[in-house]
Design a protein around this motif. Structure first.
Motif, PDB file in Angstrom:
ATOM      1  N   PHE A 126       0.823  -1.213   0.000  1.00 29.68           N
ATOM      2  CA  PHE A 126       0.000   0.000   0.000  1.00 29.68           C
ATOM      3  C   PHE A 126       0.861   1.269   0.000  1.00 29.68           C
ATOM      4  CE2 PHE A 126      -2.865  -3.245   1.721  1.00 29.68           C
ATOM      5  CZ  PHE A 126      -3.940  -3.086   0.851  1.00 29.68           C
ATOM      6  N   ALA A 127       1.958   1.252   0.727  1.00 33.90           N
ATOM      7  CA  ALA A 127       2.834   2.428   0.740  1.00 33.90           C
ATOM      8  C   ALA A 127       3.483   2.630  -0.627  1.00 33.90           C
ATOM      9  CB  ALA A 127       3.905   2.289   1.825  1.00 33.90           C
ATOM     10  N   LEU A 128       3.824   1.531  -1.297  1.00 31.48           N
ATOM     11  CA  LEU A 128       4.382   1.645  -2.644  1.00 31.48           C
ATOM     12  C   LEU A 128       3.326   2.177  -3.613  1.00 31.48           C
ATOM     13  CD1 LEU A 128       6.728   1.165  -4.615  1.00 31.48           C
ATOM     14  CD2 LEU A 128       5.892  -1.174  -4.915  1.00 31.48           C
ATOM     15  N   ALA A 129       2.079   1.746  -3.439  1.00 33.48           N
ATOM     16  CA  ALA A 129       0.994   2.259  -4.285  1.00 33.48           C
ATOM     17  C   ALA A 129       0.827   3.760  -4.085  1.00 33.48           C
ATOM     18  CB  ALA A 129      -0.302   1.524  -3.973  1.00 33.48           C
ATOM     19  N   ARG A 130       0.880   4.197  -2.835  1.00 33.64           N
ATOM     20  CA  ARG A 130       0.769   5.627  -2.567  1.00 33.64           C
ATOM     21  C   ARG A 130       1.946   6.390  -3.161  1.00 33.64           C
ATOM     22  NH1 ARG A 130      -1.410   3.467   2.379  1.00 33.64           N
ATOM     23  NH2 ARG A 130       0.642   3.461   3.399  1.00 33.64           N
ATOM     24  N   LEU A 131       3.138   5.821  -3.034  1.00 34.32           N
ATOM     25  CA  LEU A 131       4.333   6.459  -3.583  1.00 34.32           C
ATOM     26  C   LEU A 131       4.223   6.598  -5.099  1.00 34.32           C
ATOM     27  CD1 LEU A 131       7.234   7.534  -3.289  1.00 34.32           C
ATOM     28  CD2 LEU A 131       8.026   5.138  -3.368  1.00 34.32           C
ATOM     29  N   GLY A 132       3.779   5.560  -5.770  1.00 37.69           N
ATOM     30  CA  GLY A 132       3.650   5.606  -7.219  1.00 37.69           C
ATOM     31  C   GLY A 132       2.611   6.606  -7.681  1.00 37.69           C
ATOM     32  N   ALA A 133       1.505   6.704  -6.943  1.00 37.63           N
ATOM     33  CA  ALA A 133       0.461   7.658  -7.305  1.00 37.63           C
ATOM     34  C   ALA A 133       0.965   9.092  -7.191  1.00 37.63           C
ATOM     35  CB  ALA A 133      -0.766   7.451  -6.421  1.00 37.63           C
ATOM     36  N   VAL A 134       1.685   9.391  -6.118  1.00 36.44           N
ATOM     37  CA  VAL A 134       2.245  10.734  -5.953  1.00 36.44           C
ATOM     38  C   VAL A 134       3.327  10.977  -6.998  1.00 36.44           C
ATOM     39  CG1 VAL A 134       3.477  12.269  -4.374  1.00 36.44           C
ATOM     40  CG2 VAL A 134       1.639  10.816  -3.512  1.00 36.44           C
ATOM     41  N   ALA A 135       4.106   9.950  -7.312  1.00 36.93           N
ATOM     42  CA  ALA A 135       5.154  10.100  -8.330  1.00 36.93           C
ATOM     43  C   ALA A 135       4.551  10.507  -9.671  1.00 36.93           C
ATOM     44  CB  ALA A 135       5.935   8.801  -8.477  1.00 36.93           C
ATOM     45  N   ALA A 136       3.408   9.944 -10.037  1.00 37.68           N
ATOM     46  CA  ALA A 136       2.767  10.308 -11.301  1.00 37.68           C
ATOM     47  C   ALA A 136       2.384  11.780 -11.310  1.00 37.68           C
ATOM     48  CB  ALA A 136       1.536   9.430 -11.536  1.00 37.68           C
ATOM     49  N   GLN A 137       1.874  12.278 -10.178  1.00 34.64           N
ATOM     50  CA  GLN A 137       1.547  13.702 -10.085  1.00 34.64           C
ATOM     51  C   GLN A 137       2.799  14.567 -10.209  1.00 34.64           C
ATOM     52  OE1 GLN A 137      -0.777  14.670  -6.609  1.00 34.64           O
ATOM     53  NE2 GLN A 137      -1.962  12.789  -6.741  1.00 34.64           N
ATOM     54  N   VAL A 138       3.864  14.139  -9.557  1.00 37.83           N
ATOM     55  CA  VAL A 138       5.108  14.908  -9.583  1.00 37.83           C
ATOM     56  C   VAL A 138       5.678  14.947 -11.002  1.00 37.83           C
ATOM     57  CG1 VAL A 138       7.494  14.909  -8.759  1.00 37.83           C
ATOM     58  CG2 VAL A 138       5.632  14.572  -7.145  1.00 37.83           C
ATOM     59  N   VAL A 139       5.590  13.847 -11.720  1.00 32.58           N
ATOM     60  CA  VAL A 139       6.045  13.817 -13.115  1.00 32.58           C
ATOM     61  C   VAL A 139       5.245  14.806 -13.956  1.00 32.58           C
ATOM     62  CG1 VAL A 139       6.093  12.409 -15.213  1.00 32.58           C
ATOM     63  CG2 VAL A 139       7.000  11.495 -13.075  1.00 32.58           C
ATOM     64  N   ALA A 140       3.925  14.812 -13.803  1.00 34.03           N
ATOM     65  CA  ALA A 140       3.084  15.737 -14.566  1.00 34.03           C
ATOM     66  C   ALA A 140       3.473  17.178 -14.275  1.00 34.03           C
ATOM     67  CB  ALA A 140       1.615  15.494 -14.238  1.00 34.03           C
ATOM     68  N   ARG A 141       3.701  17.486 -13.020  1.00 37.40           N
ATOM     69  CA  ARG A 141       4.083  18.849 -12.635  1.00 37.40           C
ATOM     70  C   ARG A 141       5.441  19.223 -13.215  1.00 37.40           C
ATOM     71  NH1 ARG A 141       4.283  18.119  -6.691  1.00 37.40           N
ATOM     72  NH2 ARG A 141       5.212  20.197  -6.770  1.00 37.40           N
ATOM     73  N   ALA A 142       6.386  18.292 -13.176  1.00 34.38           N
ATOM     74  CA  ALA A 142       7.718  18.572 -13.721  1.00 34.38           C
ATOM     75  C   ALA A 142       7.650  18.840 -15.222  1.00 34.38           C
ATOM     76  CB  ALA A 142       8.656  17.398 -13.431  1.00 34.38           C
ATOM     77  N   ILE A 143       6.824  18.092 -15.939  1.00 30.51           N
ATOM     78  CA  ILE A 143       6.677  18.301 -17.383  1.00 30.51           C
ATOM     79  C   ILE A 143       6.105  19.688 -17.652  1.00 30.51           C
ATOM     80  CG2 ILE A 143       5.378  17.566 -19.413  1.00 30.51           C
ATOM     81  CD1 ILE A 143       5.682  14.661 -18.360  1.00 30.51           C
ATOM     82  N   ALA A 144       5.052  20.062 -16.954  1.00 31.60           N
ATOM     83  CA  ALA A 144       4.465  21.386 -17.156  1.00 31.60           C
ATOM     84  C   ALA A 144       5.463  22.487 -16.824  1.00 31.60           C
ATOM     85  CB  ALA A 144       3.200  21.529 -16.312  1.00 31.60           C
ATOM     86  N   ARG A 145       6.217  22.317 -15.752  1.00 37.33           N
ATOM     87  CA  ARG A 145       7.216  23.333 -15.395  1.00 37.33           C
ATOM     88  C   ARG A 145       8.307  23.440 -16.455  1.00 37.33           C
ATOM     89  NH1 ARG A 145       9.917  23.453  -9.692  1.00 37.33           N
ATOM     90  NH2 ARG A 145      10.070  25.699 -10.131  1.00 37.33           N
ATOM     91  N   GLY A 146       8.644  22.331 -17.103  1.00 39.40           N
ATOM     92  CA  GLY A 146       9.655  22.379 -18.146  1.00 39.40           C
ATOM     93  C   GLY A 146       9.259  23.303 -19.280  1.00 39.40           C
ATOM     94  N   VAL A 147       7.959  23.305 -19.623  1.00 41.25           N
ATOM     95  CA  VAL A 147       7.451  24.196 -20.670  1.00 41.25           C
ATOM     96  C   VAL A 147       7.286  25.611 -20.125  1.00 41.25           C
ATOM     97  CG1 VAL A 147       5.510  24.627 -22.229  1.00 41.25           C
ATOM     98  CG2 VAL A 147       6.352  22.290 -21.883  1.00 41.25           C
ATOM     99  N   PHE A 148       6.753  25.734 -18.927  1.00 40.71           N
ATOM    100  CA  PHE A 148       6.507  27.046 -18.326  1.00 40.71           C
ATOM    101  C   PHE A 148       7.799  27.842 -18.132  1.00 40.71           C
ATOM    102  CE2 PHE A 148       6.003  29.708 -14.474  1.00 40.71           C
ATOM    103  CZ  PHE A 148       4.956  30.519 -14.890  1.00 40.71           C
ATOM    104  N   GLU A 149       8.884  27.174 -17.747  1.00 43.35           N
ATOM    105  CA  GLU A 149      10.137  27.857 -17.428  1.00 43.35           C
ATOM    106  C   GLU A 149      11.027  28.100 -18.644  1.00 43.35           C
ATOM    107  OE1 GLU A 149      10.882  29.103 -14.594  1.00 43.35           O
ATOM    108  OE2 GLU A 149       9.575  28.099 -13.139  1.00 43.35           O
ATOM    109  N   ALA A 150      10.669  27.554 -19.800  1.00 38.73           N
ATOM    110  CA  ALA A 150      11.548  27.630 -20.968  1.00 38.73           C
ATOM    111  C   ALA A 150      11.587  29.034 -21.565  1.00 38.73           C
ATOM    112  CB  ALA A 150      11.086  26.634 -22.026  1.00 38.73           C
ATOM    113  N   THR A 151      12.693  29.332 -22.218  1.00 40.36           N
ATOM    114  CA  THR A 151      12.840  30.556 -23.013  1.00 40.36           C
ATOM    115  C   THR A 151      13.109  30.165 -24.460  1.00 40.36           C
ATOM    116  OG1 THR A 151      15.189  30.644 -22.418  1.00 40.36           O
ATOM    117  CG2 THR A 151      13.668  31.958 -21.104  1.00 40.36           C
ATOM    118  N   ALA A 152      12.638  30.998 -25.388  1.00 38.15           N
ATOM    119  CA  ALA A 152      12.743  30.674 -26.802  1.00 38.15           C
ATOM    120  C   ALA A 152      14.185  30.687 -27.275  1.00 38.15           C
ATOM    121  CB  ALA A 152      11.925  31.669 -27.621  1.00 38.15           C
ATOM    122  N   LEU A 153      14.485  29.853 -28.253  1.00 41.90           N
ATOM    123  CA  LEU A 153      15.802  29.862 -28.875  1.00 41.90           C
ATOM    124  C   LEU A 153      15.936  31.095 -29.769  1.00 41.90           C
ATOM    125  CD1 LEU A 153      16.086  26.094 -29.866  1.00 41.90           C
ATOM    126  CD2 LEU A 153      17.315  27.248 -28.012  1.00 41.90           C
TER     127      LEU A 153
END
Length: 331
Positions: free
Chosen positions: A289-316
Motif C-alpha cells: 500500500f505504501a508503494l501504491a501511494r508512492l507511485g500515485a504521488v510520483a505520477a503527479q510529480v512527473v506531470a508537474r515537472a513536465i508542465a514546469r519544463g514548458v513554463f520555465e523555458a525561453t525561446a531559442l
C-alpha cells in the motif's frame, strides 16, 4: 516541497551543461552512493544506453548516475563523460581491482532546432556531460532552456527542463526531473491552461487551473516532426528503500504523469522513458500500500515537472523558433 526540485531527495546531486550556439546540452544526476534503479519505456522511438542492465534479474542492480542528453544518438556519448568523471572519483561497480561506473542514459532529438551542429569529428556531448557532472549540486539548479532541455520543443511551445517534488503521507520524498521534447503539447488548445493544471501546486506553472470546458478542437491530436524527432525523458527519485522490483513498479506508475501532462503521448514518434531510482534512506511502512501511494504521488510529480519544463523555458534565438509559453502568456 522545500526547493520543489529533484534535489529535495537526499542522496543525489544534479548538474547541467549546455552550449548556446549548439542549442543543446546535458543533464546528469549523480548518486552519493550507488542507487537501486529501474526504467520503463513507453515511446515508440527511444534512444538509450544501459537500459537492459536495469531489467529485473540482472547482476548489477544499482547505478552511480543517470544522464539525459540532447543530440539524438550522438548524445549517447554523454554517459561516457559522466563515467569518466566518476572514475576519477573512484566510483563504480567493483570488478577485481577495477571499478566500472554504471551510468544509464537516454537522449532526445534536437538536431533540427536551428543550432550549429557542425561539430567536426566527434560530437560535444561527452565533454558537456563531464562539465555537468563536475557542476552537480545538491542545492538549487536552473530550469527551462538549460541542460538537456536547452534545445527541446513541443508541438506549439519551446520545451525545456522541469522539476517538482512532494512528500507522501508516509513521510517519503519523491521528485521528478523532466526534459520535455514532446511530439504533442503540454497546453490545452491555445492556452493558457496546462493539461496538468489539476495537479499544480502553489502556482508553479502560472496558476491557471483548467478551463470550464476543454475546447473540442483541443482534443484533436496535433503532433510535430517525424519518427525519432521527439521524446520526453524523466528521472523519478525517492529516498525510500526499494528493491529492483519495487523501483520498476514505481517507474511504471510514474509514467501515468505523462498522460496527465501531455497530449497526445507515448506515440510512435516519441521515445518516452522514465528512470526510477531509490537512494534508500526511508523505510516504507508496508511493501504494497505504501508503494501504491508512492507511485500515485510520483505520477503527479512527473506531470508537474513536465508542465514546469514548458513554463520555465525561453525561446531559442533563431529564425522561426517556437515561442516560449511566457512569451505568449507573460502574466
Amino acid at each position: 516541497m522545500a526547493k520543489n526540485l529533484l534535489t529535495d531527495v537526499a542522496g543525489l546531486t544534479v548538474g547541467n551543461a549546455d552550449d548556446a550556439r549548439l542549442a543543446s546540452g546535458v543533464t546528469c544526476v549523480l548518486f552519493d552512493a550507488a542507487a537501486v534503479a529501474a526504467c520503463d519505456v513507453r515511446g515508440g522511438g527511444p534512444g538509450t544506453r544501459e537500459t537492459d542492465l536495469l531489467a529485473l534479474g540482472r547482476t548489477v542492480e544499482q547505478v552511480d548516475a543517470l544522464v539525459l542528453s540532447g543530440g539524438s544518438a550522438f548524445g549517447l556519448d554523454a554517459a561516457s563523460g559522466v563515467q569518466a568523471y566518476l572514475r576519477e572519483q573512484g566510483r563504480g561497480f567493483a570488478v577485481g581491482a577495477m571499478r566500472v561506473p554504471i551510468v544509464p542514459g537516454a537522449v532526445l532529438f534536437d538536431l533540427l532546432n536551428g543550432g550549429d551542429k557542425a561539430w567536426g569529428r566527434f560530437p560535444p556531448y561527452r565533454e558537456l556531460a563531464y562539465a555537468a557532472a563536475a557542476a552537480a549540486t545538491a542545492e538549487g539548479f536552473a530550469l527551462g532552456s538549460v541542460g538537456a532541455g536547452r534545445g527541446a520543443t513541443t508541438v506549439d511551445f519551446k520545451g525545456g527542463l522541469g522539476s517538482a517534488s512532494a512528500v507522501t503521507e508516509d513521510g517519503v520524498t519523491v521528485a521528478a526531473l523532466a526534459a520535455v521534447n514532446a511530439c504533442g503539447g503540454a497546453v490545452i488548445g491555445a492556452g493558457p491552461w496546462f493539461w496538468a493544471g489539476a495537479v499544480e501546486r502553489d502556482g508553479e506553472y502560472g496558476g491557471h487551473g483548467l478551463p470550464a470546458r476543454v475546447p473540442a478542437a483541443a482534443l484533436t491530436p496535433r503532433t510535430k516532426g517525424m519518427p525519432g524527432q521527439n521524446t520526453t525523458l524523466v528521472i523519478v527519485a525517492t529516498d525510500a528503500i526499494l528493491d529492483r522490483s519495487q523501483a520498476q513498479r514505481l517507474a511504471v506508475m510514474a509514467q501515468d504523469g505523462f498522460a496527465t501532462a501531455l497530449y497526445p503521448v507515448h506515440t510512435p514518434l516519441d521515445g518516452d522513458i522514465v528512470f526510477a531510482a531509490a537512494t534508500g534512506r526511508v523505510a516504507l511502512p508496508d511493501p504494497v500500500f505504501a508503494l501504491a501511494r508512492l507511485g500515485a504521488v510520483a505520477a503527479q510529480v512527473v506531470a508537474r515537472a513536465i508542465a514546469r519544463g514548458v513554463f520555465e523555458a525561453t525561446a531559442l534565438p533563431f529564425p522561426d523558433a517556437l515561442p516560449a509559453y511566457r512569451d505568449r502568456f507573460p502574466g
